[in-house]
Design an enzyme around this catalytic site. Structure first.
Site, PDB file in Angstrom:
ATOM      1  N   GLY A  24       0.891  -1.134   0.041  1.00 47.27           N
ATOM      2  CA  GLY A  24       0.067  -0.108  -0.032  1.00 47.27           C
ATOM      3  C   GLY A  24       0.823   1.401   0.102  1.00 47.27           C
TER       4      GLY A  24
ATOM      5  CD  GLU B  61       9.338  -0.807  11.856  1.00 46.84           C
ATOM      6  OE1 GLU B  61       8.643  -0.464  12.799  1.00 46.84           O
ATOM      7  OE2 GLU B  61       8.742  -0.846  10.612  1.00 46.84           O
TER       8      GLU B  61
ATOM      9  CG  ASP C  11       8.412   3.622  10.892  1.00 43.03           C
ATOM     10  OD1 ASP C  11       8.946   2.394  10.788  1.00 43.03           O
ATOM     11  OD2 ASP C  11       8.208   3.898  12.152  1.00 43.03           O
TER      12      ASP C  11
ATOM     13  CE  LYS D  37      -3.855   6.854   2.674  1.00 39.24           C
ATOM     14  NZ  LYS D  37      -3.503   5.649   2.849  1.00 39.24           N
TER      15      LYS D  37
ATOM     16  NE  ARG E 284       3.138   6.444   2.951  1.00 38.62           N
ATOM     17  CZ  ARG E 284       2.014   5.840   3.794  1.00 38.62           C
ATOM     18  NH1 ARG E 284       0.730   5.855   3.336  1.00 38.62           N
ATOM     19  NH2 ARG E 284       2.191   5.428   5.044  1.00 38.62           N
TER      20      ARG E 284
HETATM   21  P1  IMP Z   1       5.430   0.550   9.651  1.00 36.23           P
HETATM   22  O1  IMP Z   1       5.541   2.019   9.183  1.00 36.23           O
HETATM   23  O2  IMP Z   1       5.826  -0.430   8.713  1.00 36.23           O
HETATM   24  O3  IMP Z   1       5.897   0.509  11.145  1.00 36.23           O
HETATM   25  O4  IMP Z   1       3.839   0.233   9.682  1.00 36.23           O
HETATM   26  C1  IMP Z   1       2.840   1.094  10.241  1.00 36.23           C
HETATM   27  C2  IMP Z   1       1.493   0.684  10.274  1.00 36.23           C
HETATM   28  O5  IMP Z   1       0.641   1.540  10.242  1.00 36.23           O
HETATM   29  C3  IMP Z   1       1.291  -0.730   9.409  1.00 36.23           C
HETATM   30  O6  IMP Z   1       0.314  -1.577   9.875  1.00 36.23           O
HETATM   31  C4  IMP Z   1       0.494   0.197   8.110  1.00 36.23           C
HETATM   32  O7  IMP Z   1      -0.402  -0.825   7.582  1.00 36.23           O
HETATM   33  C5  IMP Z   1       0.046   1.089   8.838  1.00 36.23           C
HETATM   34  N1  IMP Z   1      -0.242   2.380   7.905  1.00 36.23           N
HETATM   35  C6  IMP Z   1       0.767   3.125   7.664  1.00 36.23           C
HETATM   36  N2  IMP Z   1       0.289   4.043   6.631  1.00 36.23           N
HETATM   37  C7  IMP Z   1      -1.060   3.816   6.710  1.00 36.23           C
HETATM   38  C8  IMP Z   1      -1.812   4.497   5.845  1.00 36.23           C
HETATM   39  O8  IMP Z   1      -1.629   5.561   5.023  1.00 36.23           O
HETATM   40  N3  IMP Z   1      -3.060   4.171   5.747  1.00 36.23           N
HETATM   41  C9  IMP Z   1      -3.586   2.964   6.721  1.00 36.23           C
HETATM   42  N4  IMP Z   1      -2.657   2.554   7.402  1.00 36.23           N
HETATM   43  C10 IMP Z   1      -1.523   3.000   7.254  1.00 36.23           C
END
Ligand code: IMP
Length: 181
Positions: free
Chosen positions: A12, A37, A66, A163, A169
């Site tokens: 995603g 991490e 992150d 979005k 982001r």
């Molecule tokens: P990490 O950045 O890999 O530590 O994960 C962040 C967590 O937040 C993951 O479970 C992602 O799926 C979730 N996440 C990060 N960005 C988004 C977003 O834009 N929409 C929905 N979930 C998000």
């Protein structure tokens, strides 16, 4: 065409960043190497550490992202533990935790870390304010998108294109690209 290596295993995140960079004439190349991490309360040191580690390992400039969701009434939980909570509990359990709460405020935060080999990492933070919905709505996006409401619609309902105009982001990426220029 300018290229940026984006280290992430999250489909995603990559899909969104790829689309946003394409608009600017930059090609995003996905690298799924991953990195350990750090356990920190803030996302910035996690992104900085990850970017540095992978840049030195691959001997090329890299970016990482992150991110997480910070729920106000839960003192910012799950925040840096967002991936763990999503993988082990999921949106229904987060909604259950919020069942009796009237303060629904939440923030999505994205920290882009960028590093060139032999240099110090830099980070760029983007935040979007919204609310936790009462149920999952919409099939777009990924992760917490169906429970994060922004101006009445969840990120799962508005779709990638909308979005990407206003997301955490996008805000982080804009800062990064401005710096890169
Ligand atoms: P990490 O950045 O890999 O530590 O994960 C962040 C967590 O937040 C993951 O479970 C992602 O799926 C979730 N996440 C990060 N960005 C988004 C977003 O834009 N929409 C929905 N979930 C998000």
């Amino acid at each position: 065409m300018r290229k940026i290596v984006f280290v992430t295993g999250n489909a995603g995140k990559f899909r969104e960043v790829k689309a946003m960079l394409e608009e600017r004439g930059i090609e995003a190349i996905q690298n799924k190497d991953g990195y350990p991490e750090l356990q920190e309360d803030d996302l910035e040191p996690i992104a900085a550490y990850g970017a540095k580690l992978v840049a030195e390992k691959l001997k090329m400039p890299v970016m990482v992202d992150d991110s997480g969701i910070f729920i106000t009434v839960l003192n910012g939980f799950p925040g840096p533990y967002s991936a763990f909570v999503e993988n082990n509990l999921g949106n229904p359990r987060v909604l259950k935790l919020m069942e009796d709460e009237t303060d629904r405020r939440a923030q999505f935060k994205s920290v882009i870390g960028y590093c060139e080999p032999g240099k110090e990492p830099v980070t760029f933070t983007g935040v979007v304010e919204g609310e936790i919905a009462y149920e999952e709505r919409g099939t777009g996006g990924f992760g917490y998108d169906p429970i994060f409401e922004y101006e009445g619609q969840t990120f799962g309902e508005i779709g990638d294109e909308e979005k990407n105009k206003i997301s955490h982001r996008r805000r982080a990426l804009d800062k990064f690209l401005e710096w890169l220029d």
